[in-house]
Design a protein around this motif. Structure first.
Motif, PDB file in Angstrom:
ATOM      1  N   TYR A 164       0.815  -1.217   0.000  1.00 11.63           N
ATOM      2  CA  TYR A 164       0.000   0.000   0.000  1.00 11.63           C
ATOM      3  C   TYR A 164       0.849   1.268   0.000  1.00 11.63           C
ATOM      4  CZ  TYR A 164      -4.057  -2.969   0.717  1.00 11.63           C
ATOM      5  OH  TYR A 164      -5.028  -3.912   0.548  1.00 11.63           O
ATOM      6  N   HIS A 165       1.955   1.240   0.683  1.00 13.95           N
ATOM      7  CA  HIS A 165       2.813   2.422   0.704  1.00 13.95           C
ATOM      8  C   HIS A 165       3.490   2.634  -0.636  1.00 13.95           C
ATOM      9  CE1 HIS A 165       2.870   3.608   5.095  1.00 13.95           C
ATOM     10  NE2 HIS A 165       2.128   2.511   5.087  1.00 13.95           N
ATOM     11  N   GLU A 166       3.947   1.565  -1.250  1.00 16.47           N
ATOM     12  CA  GLU A 166       4.584   1.691  -2.568  1.00 16.47           C
ATOM     13  C   GLU A 166       3.597   2.251  -3.587  1.00 16.47           C
ATOM     14  OE1 GLU A 166       7.622   1.311  -5.551  1.00 16.47           O
ATOM     15  OE2 GLU A 166       7.685   1.321  -3.365  1.00 16.47           O
ATOM     16  N   ALA A 167       2.353   1.773  -3.555  1.00  9.23           N
ATOM     17  CA  ALA A 167       1.346   2.232  -4.519  1.00  9.23           C
ATOM     18  C   ALA A 167       1.089   3.733  -4.355  1.00  9.23           C
ATOM     19  CB  ALA A 167       0.046   1.450  -4.342  1.00  9.23           C
ATOM     20  N   HIS A 168       0.947   4.187  -3.118  1.00  8.86           N
ATOM     21  CA  HIS A 168       0.683   5.610  -2.904  1.00  8.86           C
ATOM     22  C   HIS A 168       1.887   6.458  -3.309  1.00  8.86           C
ATOM     23  CE1 HIS A 168      -0.661   9.361  -1.120  1.00  8.86           C
ATOM     24  NE2 HIS A 168       0.550   9.462  -0.586  1.00  8.86           N
ATOM     25  N   GLN A 170       4.200   5.778  -5.444  1.00  7.47           N
ATOM     26  CA  GLN A 170       4.298   5.806  -6.908  1.00  7.47           C
ATOM     27  C   GLN A 170       3.313   6.818  -7.481  1.00  7.47           C
ATOM     28  OE1 GLN A 170       6.334   4.498  -9.015  1.00  7.47           O
ATOM     29  NE2 GLN A 170       7.343   2.788  -7.996  1.00  7.47           N
ATOM     30  N   ALA A 171       2.095   6.847  -6.929  1.00  4.54           N
ATOM     31  CA  ALA A 171       1.077   7.776  -7.416  1.00  4.54           C
ATOM     32  C   ALA A 171       1.465   9.222  -7.158  1.00  4.54           C
ATOM     33  CB  ALA A 171      -0.272   7.464  -6.753  1.00  4.54           C
ATOM     34  N   ASN A 172       2.294   9.448  -6.141  1.00  3.56           N
ATOM     35  CA  ASN A 172       2.752  10.806  -5.843  1.00  3.56           C
ATOM     36  C   ASN A 172       4.023  11.162  -6.609  1.00  3.56           C
ATOM     37  OD1 ASN A 172       2.364  13.290  -4.307  1.00  3.56           O
ATOM     38  ND2 ASN A 172       4.234  12.715  -3.190  1.00  3.56           N
ATOM     39  N   GLY A 173       4.393  10.309  -7.555  1.00  2.00           N
ATOM     40  CA  GLY A 173       5.535  10.624  -8.406  1.00  2.00           C
ATOM     41  C   GLY A 173       6.833   9.965  -7.998  1.00  2.00           C
ATOM     42  N   TYR A 178       5.383  11.523   0.746  1.00  2.00           N
ATOM     43  CA  TYR A 178       3.990  11.039   0.728  1.00  2.00           C
ATOM     44  C   TYR A 178       3.032  12.099   0.203  1.00  2.00           C
ATOM     45  CZ  TYR A 178       5.065   6.791   3.357  1.00  2.00           C
ATOM     46  OH  TYR A 178       5.547   5.568   3.749  1.00  2.00           O
ATOM     47  N   ALA A 213       9.869   3.254  -4.911  1.00  2.00           N
ATOM     48  CA  ALA A 213       9.283   4.472  -4.355  1.00  2.00           C
ATOM     49  C   ALA A 213       9.498   4.550  -2.842  1.00  2.00           C
ATOM     50  CB  ALA A 213       7.795   4.542  -4.685  1.00  2.00           C
TER      51      ALA A 213
END
Length: 249
Positions: A164-168, A170-173, A178, A213
């Motif tokens: 879950y942390h990697e996905a977020h 990644q979504a933040n660039g 975070y 990430a």
């Protein structure tokens, strides 16, 4: 049971104005009272280093005999801030210290949305840290229990956190933060957890190649000039040595 009516200075409303000094906090001096290891003193020290303010670490020589009873809860770390007007503010509990430093030094988001995002990932990492400490340490003489605990961490808790942390991130660039492009208390808490995770799982779950990430949190922190300068101090190196002797990493 005898109850004392004396209010610890940490909770005395007479000091309320000193907690709202705004930019003047940059002129304060700080002391982190904790043992000569990273442990629960690492994040407060890291935040102070990122803020670029004057601080020192102090390990009480007679913690149990003299110092413990003087603190708000009988635990360390304890943060002491001496303000420009001579007030000494004392804050106990590592999470409270980190949130306080985050607020006064702009490491806690720019609005309620960002603060809420930061809180969620900060506490998610805190929950994993709680699982690690409760399952890994204290079982040296119980190898079978320790083996089962480490297996649970490696197969369930760490992979779930990493997913879950990697996905977020990644979504933040995948920029090492975070929220937006700024350091936060969540960045610091997770970056400092990476060596702890790798002490259990090696590079099988969290690494530069598997979770780039998450790894970027670590390298972004290490590249910060103020923090990098702190890591070159004898004090920081002493904490590293103490950590290796006490925890093994």
């Amino acid at each position: 049971m005898v109850h004392s009516n004396q209010v610890h200075a940490s909770f005395d409303p007479v000091n309320a104005a000193s907690y709202a000094l705004g930019p003047a906090h940059k002129q304060s001096s700080f002391e982190v009272n904790y043992f000569n290891i990273h442990g629960f003193g690492q994040n407060p020290r890291t935040l102070l280093a990122l803020a670029g303010v004057s601080f020192k670490s102090h390990t009480p020589e007679k913690w149990i005999e003299e110092e413990m009873a003087k603190t708000a809860f009988g635990v360390m770390p304890v943060l002491k801030e001496t303000t420009v007007d001579g007030k000494v503010l004392e804050i106990s509990e590592s999470v409270a210290i980190e949130h306080y430093l985050g607020r006064i030094f702009g490491l806690y988001g720019d609005n309620h949305f960002e603060q809420t995002v930061i809180d969620q990932f900060y506490h998610s990492t805190s929950s994993l840290l709680d699982q690690i400490y409760s399952r890994k340490f204290g079982y040296k003489d119980h190898p079978k229990i320790l083996e089962d605990n480490l297996k649970k961490l490696s197969e369930t808790y760490v992979p779930t956190w990493a997913k879950y942390h990697e996905a977020h991130l990644q979504a933040n660039g995948a920029n090492g933060h975070y929220v937006g492009n700024k350091f936060s208390i969540a960045d610091v808490r997770s970056a400092n957890l990476i060596p702890v995770i790798q002490s259990i799982t090696g590079e099988t779950i969290v690494s530069e190649s598997k979770t780039p990430a998450i790894w970027k949190l670590k390298t972004t922190l290490e590249a910060n000039p103020s923090y990098a300068a702190y890591t070159e101090t004898d004090e920081f190196k002493g904490h590293c040595k103490g950590n290796m002797e006490y925890y093994g990493f």
